[in-house]
Design a protein around this motif. Structure first.
Motif, PDB file in Angstrom:
ATOM      1  N   GLY A  73      -8.544  10.785  65.715  1.00 25.89           N
ATOM      2  CA  GLY A  73      -8.891  11.628  64.548  1.00 25.89           C
ATOM      3  C   GLY A  73      -8.165  11.768  63.198  1.00 25.89           C
ATOM      4  N   TYR A  74      -7.377  10.829  62.957  1.00 21.77           N
ATOM      5  CA  TYR A  74      -6.952  10.610  61.360  1.00 21.77           C
ATOM      6  C   TYR A  74      -7.074   9.215  60.918  1.00 21.77           C
ATOM      7  CZ  TYR A  74      -3.323   8.261  64.267  1.00 21.77           C
ATOM      8  OH  TYR A  74      -2.377   7.446  65.325  1.00 21.77           O
ATOM      9  N   TRP A  75      -6.792   9.040  59.590  1.00 23.39           N
ATOM     10  CA  TRP A  75      -6.853   7.796  59.056  1.00 23.39           C
ATOM     11  C   TRP A  75      -5.560   7.433  58.480  1.00 23.39           C
ATOM     12  CZ3 TRP A  75      -9.627  12.039  59.468  1.00 23.39           C
ATOM     13  CH2 TRP A  75     -11.115  11.748  59.707  1.00 23.39           C
ATOM     14  N   TYR A  76      -5.568   5.854  58.433  1.00 23.86           N
ATOM     15  CA  TYR A  76      -4.155   5.341  57.799  1.00 23.86           C
ATOM     16  C   TYR A  76      -4.381   4.143  57.142  1.00 23.86           C
ATOM     17  CZ  TYR A  76      -4.250   2.655  62.130  1.00 23.86           C
ATOM     18  OH  TYR A  76      -4.628   1.829  63.317  1.00 23.86           O
ATOM     19  N   TYR A  77      -3.492   3.617  56.187  1.00 24.08           N
ATOM     20  CA  TYR A  77      -3.594   2.484  55.679  1.00 24.08           C
ATOM     21  C   TYR A  77      -2.023   1.865  55.756  1.00 24.08           C
ATOM     22  CZ  TYR A  77      -2.101   4.364  51.232  1.00 24.08           C
ATOM     23  OH  TYR A  77      -1.247   5.039  50.130  1.00 24.08           O
ATOM     24  N   TYR A  78      -1.848   0.308  55.521  1.00 24.67           N
ATOM     25  CA  TYR A  78      -0.609  -0.175  55.609  1.00 24.67           C
ATOM     26  C   TYR A  78      -0.327  -0.437  54.051  1.00 24.67           C
ATOM     27  CZ  TYR A  78      -1.215  -1.067  60.439  1.00 24.67           C
ATOM     28  OH  TYR A  78      -1.226  -1.018  61.779  1.00 24.67           O
ATOM     29  N   GLU A  79       1.036   0.083  53.881  1.00 30.16           N
ATOM     30  CA  GLU A  79       1.436  -0.256  52.510  1.00 30.16           C
ATOM     31  C   GLU A  79       2.331  -1.399  52.533  1.00 30.16           C
ATOM     32  OE1 GLU A  79       3.406   2.981  50.149  1.00 30.16           O
ATOM     33  OE2 GLU A  79       1.964   4.508  51.150  1.00 30.16           O
ATOM     34  N   ASN A  80       3.087  -1.633  53.681  1.00 28.80           N
ATOM     35  CA  ASN A  80       3.691  -2.972  54.272  1.00 28.80           C
ATOM     36  C   ASN A  80       3.357  -3.205  55.612  1.00 28.80           C
ATOM     37  OD1 ASN A  80       5.201  -2.917  51.443  1.00 28.80           O
ATOM     38  ND2 ASN A  80       6.896  -1.646  52.376  1.00 28.80           N
ATOM     39  N   LYS A  81       2.638  -4.364  55.707  1.00 29.50           N
ATOM     40  CA  LYS A  81       2.456  -4.773  57.076  1.00 29.50           C
ATOM     41  C   LYS A  81       3.359  -5.915  57.615  1.00 29.50           C
ATOM     42  CE  LYS A  81      -1.817  -5.533  59.630  1.00 29.50           C
ATOM     43  NZ  LYS A  81      -1.664  -4.572  60.670  1.00 29.50           N
ATOM     44  N   ASN A  82       3.653  -5.856  58.787  1.00 28.43           N
ATOM     45  CA  ASN A  82       4.629  -6.899  59.266  1.00 28.43           C
ATOM     46  C   ASN A  82       3.698  -7.533  60.363  1.00 28.43           C
ATOM     47  OD1 ASN A  82       6.187  -8.185  60.888  1.00 28.43           O
ATOM     48  ND2 ASN A  82       7.593  -6.588  61.538  1.00 28.43           N
ATOM     49  N   ASP A  83       3.150  -8.739  60.101  1.00 26.22           N
ATOM     50  CA  ASP A  83       2.132  -9.656  61.054  1.00 26.22           C
ATOM     51  C   ASP A  83       3.014 -10.549  61.974  1.00 26.22           C
ATOM     52  OD1 ASP A  83      -0.297  -8.381  60.057  1.00 26.22           O
ATOM     53  OD2 ASP A  83      -0.135  -9.706  58.500  1.00 26.22           O
TER      54      ASP A  83
END
Length: 187
Positions: A73-83
């Motif tokens: 029930g929340y939202w998010y986005y990656y500012e720095n992603k570690n693949d």
């Protein structure tokens, strides 16, 4: 005088006997059915709908950012992603993170400097519900911004300082590291 004392003793004994009589427990008043619960549920639905509308406005005003809706029930986005890494913190791990808390308009409530680096034993310490779930989605060295409705943040009570009642929050979290906790510490 003797009669008065005897009368007082008898009155006291009768009073004592009457007060010692077992009393039947009173049943609690229950509001679990009827209009109280229905009204409470309706208030909560309206509150959540309003907060989700605010969050939806933020998402729509930032079309270049890829927001992800969580199952919680929340939202998010990656500012720095570690693949490169595949591991996530799990129950019992010690997660080290930095974070900042803003209100839904983006005004800083608690800065990262003010909050300092945090060390958290995953699912074994009490932190904001949204962070508890969000940290388990992250890899080392990732920076994620979360949009939490109030029920995933500090809820009805706020934090009794700067975060108010039913206040949705924006939290930017950097997971600096996590490690399994020592077995001796777990017990």
């Amino acid at each position: 005088m003797k009669n008065i004392k005897t009368l007082l003793v008898v009155c006291f004994a009768v009073l004592l006997l009457v007060s010692c009589k077992q009393q039947q427990a009173r049943m609690p008043i229950s509001h679990s059915s009827g209009t109280f619960m229905k009204e409470s549920a309706e208030r909560n639905k309206k509150l959540i709908k309003g907060e989700e509308g605010q969050i939806d406005s933020i998402i729509k005003s930032n079309p270049n950012i890829k927001y992800i809706a969580s199952q919680k029930g929340y939202w998010y986005y990656y500012e720095n992603k570690n693949d490169k890494d595949t591991l996530h913190p799990k129950k019992g791990d010690v997660a080290n993170f930095d974070y900042e808390i803003k209100d839904i308009q983006g005004k800083v409530i608690y800065s990262q400097l003010e909050l300092k680096s945090q060390s958290y034993i995953v699912d074994k310490q009490n932190i904001m519900m949204g962070l508890r779930h969000g940290i388990k989605l992250m890899h080392k060295n990732e920076k994620v911004t979360f949009l939490f409705p109030s029920h995933m943040a500090y809820g009805y009570h706020g934090d009794n300082r700067r975060i108010g009642t039913n206040e949705p929050l924006i939290c930017t979290v950097t997971l600096t590291d996590f490690k399994p906790v020592n077995k001796t510490t777990q017990e």
